[in-house]
Scaffold this motif. Structure first.
Motif, PDB file in Angstrom:
ATOM      1  N   SER A   9       0.738  -1.063   0.097  1.00 38.63           N
ATOM      2  CA  SER A   9      -0.021  -0.007   0.117  1.00 38.63           C
ATOM      3  C   SER A   9       0.796   1.254   0.139  1.00 38.63           C
ATOM      4  CB  SER A   9      -1.059  -0.167   1.253  1.00 38.63           C
ATOM      5  OG  SER A   9      -1.774  -1.170   1.046  1.00 38.63           O
ATOM      6  N   ASN A  10       2.045   1.203   0.722  1.00 40.75           N
ATOM      7  CA  ASN A  10       2.923   2.550   0.712  1.00 40.75           C
ATOM      8  C   ASN A  10       3.574   2.648  -0.665  1.00 40.75           C
ATOM      9  OD1 ASN A  10       2.376   2.816   3.409  1.00 40.75           O
ATOM     10  ND2 ASN A  10       4.254   1.326   4.007  1.00 40.75           N
ATOM     11  N   ASP A  11       3.860   1.447  -1.536  1.00 44.38           N
ATOM     12  CA  ASP A  11       4.118   1.624  -2.758  1.00 44.38           C
ATOM     13  C   ASP A  11       3.308   2.379  -3.878  1.00 44.38           C
ATOM     14  OD1 ASP A  11       7.049   1.017  -2.196  1.00 44.38           O
ATOM     15  OD2 ASP A  11       6.579  -0.837  -2.075  1.00 44.38           O
ATOM     16  N   ALA A  12       1.921   2.083  -3.594  1.00 40.36           N
ATOM     17  CA  ALA A  12       0.961   2.625  -4.490  1.00 40.36           C
ATOM     18  C   ALA A  12       0.187   3.630  -4.003  1.00 40.36           C
ATOM     19  CB  ALA A  12      -0.132   1.253  -4.444  1.00 40.36           C
ATOM     20  N   GLU A  13       0.647   4.217  -2.814  1.00 36.19           N
ATOM     21  CA  GLU A  13       0.048   5.624  -2.237  1.00 36.19           C
ATOM     22  C   GLU A  13      -0.094   6.793  -3.279  1.00 36.19           C
ATOM     23  OE1 GLU A  13      -2.256   7.894   0.115  1.00 36.19           O
ATOM     24  OE2 GLU A  13      -1.922   5.544   0.218  1.00 36.19           O
ATOM     25  N   LYS A  14       1.241   7.025  -3.789  1.00 31.39           N
ATOM     26  CA  LYS A  14       1.435   8.054  -4.515  1.00 31.39           C
ATOM     27  C   LYS A  14       0.728   8.098  -5.826  1.00 31.39           C
ATOM     28  CE  LYS A  14       5.671  10.142  -2.792  1.00 31.39           C
ATOM     29  NZ  LYS A  14       7.144  10.590  -3.038  1.00 31.39           N
ATOM     30  N   VAL A  60      -2.098   6.546  -6.357  1.00 28.17           N
ATOM     31  CA  VAL A  60      -3.434   6.413  -5.873  1.00 28.17           C
ATOM     32  C   VAL A  60      -3.946   7.778  -6.026  1.00 28.17           C
ATOM     33  CG1 VAL A  60      -5.257   5.943  -4.126  1.00 28.17           C
ATOM     34  CG2 VAL A  60      -3.542   4.132  -4.721  1.00 28.17           C
ATOM     35  N   GLN A  61      -3.173   8.507  -5.221  1.00 30.53           N
ATOM     36  CA  GLN A  61      -3.489  10.012  -5.144  1.00 30.53           C
ATOM     37  C   GLN A  61      -3.531  10.959  -6.475  1.00 30.53           C
ATOM     38  OE1 GLN A  61      -4.780  11.172  -2.421  1.00 30.53           O
ATOM     39  NE2 GLN A  61      -4.337   9.146  -1.138  1.00 30.53           N
ATOM     40  N   LEU A  62      -2.414  10.452  -7.302  1.00 23.83           N
ATOM     41  CA  LEU A  62      -1.997  11.327  -8.395  1.00 23.83           C
ATOM     42  C   LEU A  62      -2.921  10.837  -9.553  1.00 23.83           C
ATOM     43  CD1 LEU A  62       1.904  11.921  -8.319  1.00 23.83           C
ATOM     44  CD2 LEU A  62       0.106  13.389  -8.080  1.00 23.83           C
ATOM     45  N   TYR A  71      -8.832   6.706  -4.818  1.00 25.40           N
ATOM     46  CA  TYR A  71      -9.423   5.488  -4.722  1.00 25.40           C
ATOM     47  C   TYR A  71      -8.690   4.309  -4.720  1.00 25.40           C
ATOM     48  CZ  TYR A  71     -13.981   8.017  -5.835  1.00 25.40           C
ATOM     49  OH  TYR A  71     -14.947   8.849  -5.542  1.00 25.40           O
ATOM     50  N   PRO A  72      -8.868   3.335  -3.959  1.00 26.00           N
ATOM     51  CA  PRO A  72      -7.813   2.158  -3.912  1.00 26.00           C
ATOM     52  C   PRO A  72      -7.762   1.519  -5.567  1.00 26.00           C
ATOM     53  CG  PRO A  72      -9.326   2.087  -1.902  1.00 26.00           C
ATOM     54  CD  PRO A  72      -9.868   3.103  -3.063  1.00 26.00           C
ATOM     55  N   LEU A  73      -6.715   0.696  -5.625  1.00 32.21           N
ATOM     56  CA  LEU A  73      -6.683   0.162  -6.950  1.00 32.21           C
ATOM     57  C   LEU A  73      -7.829  -0.848  -7.247  1.00 32.21           C
ATOM     58  CD1 LEU A  73      -2.834  -0.078  -7.253  1.00 32.21           C
ATOM     59  CD2 LEU A  73      -4.358   1.529  -8.067  1.00 32.21           C
ATOM     60  N   ARG A  74      -8.262  -1.165  -8.230  1.00 36.91           N
ATOM     61  CA  ARG A  74      -9.067  -2.154  -8.576  1.00 36.91           C
ATOM     62  C   ARG A  74      -8.720  -3.307  -9.092  1.00 36.91           C
ATOM     63  NH1 ARG A  74     -11.234   3.021  -9.401  1.00 36.91           N
ATOM     64  NH2 ARG A  74     -12.892   3.653  -8.040  1.00 36.91           N
ATOM     65  N   ILE A  75      -9.301  -4.529  -9.091  1.00 33.59           N
ATOM     66  CA  ILE A  75      -9.135  -5.765  -9.726  1.00 33.59           C
ATOM     67  C   ILE A  75      -9.240  -5.445 -11.381  1.00 33.59           C
ATOM     68  CG2 ILE A  75      -9.726  -8.082 -10.393  1.00 33.59           C
ATOM     69  CD1 ILE A  75     -10.474  -8.256  -7.608  1.00 33.59           C
ATOM     70  N   ASP A 119       5.348   3.938  -7.660  1.00 37.11           N
ATOM     71  CA  ASP A 119       5.485   5.412  -7.449  1.00 37.11           C
ATOM     72  C   ASP A 119       5.985   6.050  -8.814  1.00 37.11           C
ATOM     73  OD1 ASP A 119       6.451   7.618  -6.632  1.00 37.11           O
ATOM     74  OD2 ASP A 119       7.331   7.004  -4.792  1.00 37.11           O
ATOM     75  N   PRO A 120       5.171   7.140  -9.010  1.00 34.08           N
ATOM     76  CA  PRO A 120       5.777   7.608 -10.534  1.00 34.08           C
ATOM     77  C   PRO A 120       7.122   8.351 -10.622  1.00 34.08           C
ATOM     78  CG  PRO A 120       3.543   8.569  -9.797  1.00 34.08           C
ATOM     79  CD  PRO A 120       4.166   7.775  -8.629  1.00 34.08           C
ATOM     80  N   GLN A 121       7.810   8.693  -9.193  1.00 33.56           N
ATOM     81  CA  GLN A 121       9.159   9.289  -9.249  1.00 33.56           C
ATOM     82  C   GLN A 121      10.081   8.018  -9.550  1.00 33.56           C
ATOM     83  OE1 GLN A 121       9.987  12.343  -9.448  1.00 33.56           O
ATOM     84  NE2 GLN A 121       7.572  12.976  -9.341  1.00 33.56           N
TER      85      GLN A 121
END
Length: 723
Positions: free
Chosen positions: A220-225, A227-229, A234-238, A268-270
């Motif tokens: 979830s930490n690696d997907a947070e940025k 998800v926000q950008l 919203y959380p990622l979906r299947i 993470d985009p960066q």
């Protein structure tokens, strides 16, 4: 390159290395040896064919080194070809993917990912069995999974060529198809991979890469940025496909053991933008995918071929000048540059690359495309020639940094033979935007005089209420398909064939017949155009209502009826402007005419053109009251009523039930044969019995009735008839 002799009984297995990579590539321009056990006659014939073929092929040194610096076109497309695409349109059941050079393909909803397809199948089975529960099973739509402008690797699964229309290219973005040549041992640190969300866990997501024996976890930490950008929080979906980067401190995963190996990734985009493969990384040619970023070294500047030949990871590739941010002449040999893999041919192993910033710097998040300032159909009076490429087309500078490209078929025929003379660098020409290519970051333009004169080039050029000409293409059960231009088609609902309903429209309309029509509504986002052929609307001189704000008390306008109820009628105008009925809206029953209209459904019909006046309006509540009483008389021509010759109020007659309705019965009178209406509440003196009496009668029953009224329709009754 030294050839390897393989002994009978098999090949000695070698661990993959950088030096082994070139041996996997076939030499496309040399005559290969035939197997020793081939018959001599077959061997001689095969060698003769190959010699003749290679003799007829005339390749320059530039083309041989680059594998042919050619721009991607439909002739070079083939199945199993890997390409980098960009989502340009999202529909309910498919994606439209833009490819290089203005090509496009289609991705079916079942070719997204295995996990998403299983979810759809489960949803379908539960729907059929009636066990569906929205709280238990949520299936995201394609609009929720993808964004316009999103860059994705894809594979050609089917290519159907068409000389008249655009080729049909079927694509797949299923990670199982994209990563078919990947294995656990070929994955390296800093590689960019393509996967899909397979399941949602407590602390992250399990991703499916389609690689057997490999489990990929996205925390979830690696997907947070991301998800926000990119996902609006919203959380990622299947079924959500995305480009990710491998996490790890080593170059290989040989330390991982067991039948099931797990690797961590990040979106993470960066960090995704920094995922670049260098020559020090050991990656085989078969493991390269579109979208991967590499550091390439310029091998040769091909001036006449129009591009560069480069070398990276011990592989050779080419960059067409359309995918260079500056002229090829500004590059020098052995100059290093960051590139993005654009496509890989499955047979020749030719690798196409791009150095355009919007692809090289792609972070996995949809950037604001520069082409959004342009619109299809836009005309530029003075587009400046940047370069004329013999055999390909001409590139133009449109405005600012925006570039337009016109291939040979979009240039005047007399000018295609000598592009250099007709399109000198710096000269200006008039052109029109046909399409937007987000992969090349260019606008596809045309200089064809016929297209420049066309009034409509896309749906965005069409406005509700406009008069246009169209050609009949096909008759359907619910309407007619018509064509305005080669790329724009419309639909005429059956209610809008004429002012009155037609029983046999096929006798009035023929294929390729030219018609005058008026636009009812146009939705460019869905490429949906609705037209009318009603002469009353086509030839109207009254104001055309396309917005409710246009209406003012006292003004008159023409619309058409779309629904009828006892309390009034629903009237529609252009651009889907509808005025509903109710206490303070539409045409209430009291305003249907100067004479009472107790049964509006027997007087009016759907599709009927009506002239109405505005009585009052409230824009805040979207309420509008209309009237058919215009200038002291009724403005609506009701159905013509044929009065029986023996009509006399109270006279007893016999009728036959022709149709059973919710409000009563349609009957045929004897002996005149005229039609009449027997209302439900005229079936009995007792109101409680009327509903039971209506249920009792069926089509064909004979009933004794008497004449009741003959205003807009002949009404008969059974009241006061006693046996």
């Amino acid at each position: 390159m030294e050839e390897v002799n393989f002994p009978r009984g098999g090949v000695v297995t070698k661990s993959p290395s950088v030096q082994d990579i070139p041996t996997d590539e076939p030499d496309l321009f040399s005559v290969q040896d035939v197997k020793e056990d081939t018959k001599r006659g077959q061997k001689r014939k095969l060698n003769e064919k190959i010699k003749v073929k290679t003799k007829n092929m005339k390749f320059s040194s530039d083309q041989i080194l680059a594998g042919g610096i050619e721009i991607l076109n439909s002739k070079r497309l083939c199945t199993e070809m890997l390409l980098l695409g960009c989502v340009r349109e999202i529909n309910d059941y498919e994606l439209i993917i833009g490819l290089a050079n203005g090509l496009q393909g289609f991705v079916s909803i079942v070719d997204i990912a295995d996990g998403y397809r299983d979810l759809l199948q489960k949803f379908t089975e539960m729907t059929k069995s009636g066990e569906i529960d929205s709280n238990e099973l949520e299936v995201p739509t394609l609009h929720e999974l993808f964004k316009v402008g999103q860059v994705l690797p894809c594979k050609v699964s089917q290519h159907v060529a068409n000389k008249i229309k655009r080729d049909h290219v079927k694509l797949t973005i299923n990670p199982k198809d994209i990563n078919r040549n990947l294995s656990v041992s070929t994955i390296r640190n800093s590689m960019t991979l393509f996967g899909s969300i397979a399941s949602v866990e407590d602390h992250g997501y399990v991703m499916d890469l389609g690689v057997r024996g490999l489990q990929v976890f996205l925390s979830s930490n690696d997907a947070e940025k991301f998800v926000q950008l990119h996902n609006e929080g919203y959380p990622l979906r299947i079924g959500q496909n995305m480009i990710c980067r491998v996490k790890g401190d080593t170059d290989t995963f040989e330390s991982l053991t067991g039948d099931r190996r797990t690797v961590g990734v990040t979106v993470d985009p960066q960090k995704v933008i920094k995922a670049t493969l260098r020559d020090s990384v050991k990656v085989a040619l078969t493991c390269l995918l579109p979208g991967m970023k590499v550091v390439a070294s310029v091998q040769k500047v091909c001036t006449h071929a129009g591009g560069l030949t480069v070398k990276f990871l011990r592989c050779h590739g080419s960059i067409h000048r359309m995918h260079l941010p500056q002229s090829p002449l500004k590059y020098s040999n052995k100059q290093e540059m960051k590139c993005c893999i654009l496509g890989i041919h499955p047979t020749t192993k030719t690798i196409m690359l791009s150095a355009l910033p919007h692809l090289v710097d792609y972070k996995g998040v949809v950037p604001p495309p520069a082409l959004t300032s342009l619109s299809i159909g836009q005309i530029f009076e003075d587009a400046t020639v940047v370069n004329a490429m013999t055999g390909h087309g001409v590139s133009f500078s449109l405005q600012g940094d925006l570039v337009g490209f016109a291939n040979l078929r979009h240039l005047p025929r007399q000018k295609t033979e000598s592009l250099g003379k007709c399109f000198k660098q710096g000269s200006t020409h008039k052109c029109r935007v046909l399409d937007l290519c987000f992969v090349d970051n260019v606008a596809i333009v045309t200089l064809n005089p016929k297209i420049l004169r066309q009034k409509f080039l896309s749906f965005s050029d069409i406005k509700p209420g406009e008069l246009i000409q169209c050609t009949v293409k096909a008759m359907m059960e619910d309407g007619m398909v018509v064509r305005l231009t080669r790329s724009v088609r419309g639909f005429v609902p059956s209610l809008h064939y004429a002012d009155i309903p037609l029983k046999h429209p096929e006798k009035k309309f023929n294929q390729d017949q030219r018609l005058n029509c008026r636009v009812l509504s146009c939705d460019p986002s869905k490429n949906r155009l609705t037209l009318t052929l009603k002469k009353s609307l086509v030839n109207t001189e009254l104001p055309l209502i396309t917005e409710m704000e246009q209406m003012k008390p006292g003004m008159e306008a023409e619309g058409f009826i779309v629904n009828i109820k006892d309390k009034g009628v629903l009237v529609a105008f252009y651009n889907n402007v509808k005025v509903s009925f109710g206490t303070m809206g539409g045409v209430p029953q009291r305003e249907l005419g100067y004479e009472p209209v107790p049964y509006p459904s027997r007087v009016f019909y759907k599709g009927q053109v009506v002239r109405c006046g505005v009585l009052s309006m409230n824009l805040e509540k979207k309420n509008l009251t209309l009237t058919f009483k215009v200038k002291g008389k009724s403005s609506v021509k009701t159905k013509s009523v044929e009065v029986p010759s023996d009509f006399e109020v109270g006279k007893l007659i016999v009728c036959k039930v022709k149709r059973k309705l919710e409000k009563g019965l349609d009957v045929e009178l004897f002996p005149s044969g005229n039609t009449a209406f027997l209302p439900k509440y005229h079936l009995s003196d007792s109101m409680e019995m009327c509903e039971l009496m209506l249920d009792r009668y069926i089509v064909g029953d004979m009933i004794d009735v008497m004449y009741y009224s003959c205003q807009d329709i002949v009404i008969v009754t059974k009241k006061e008839i006693h046996y």
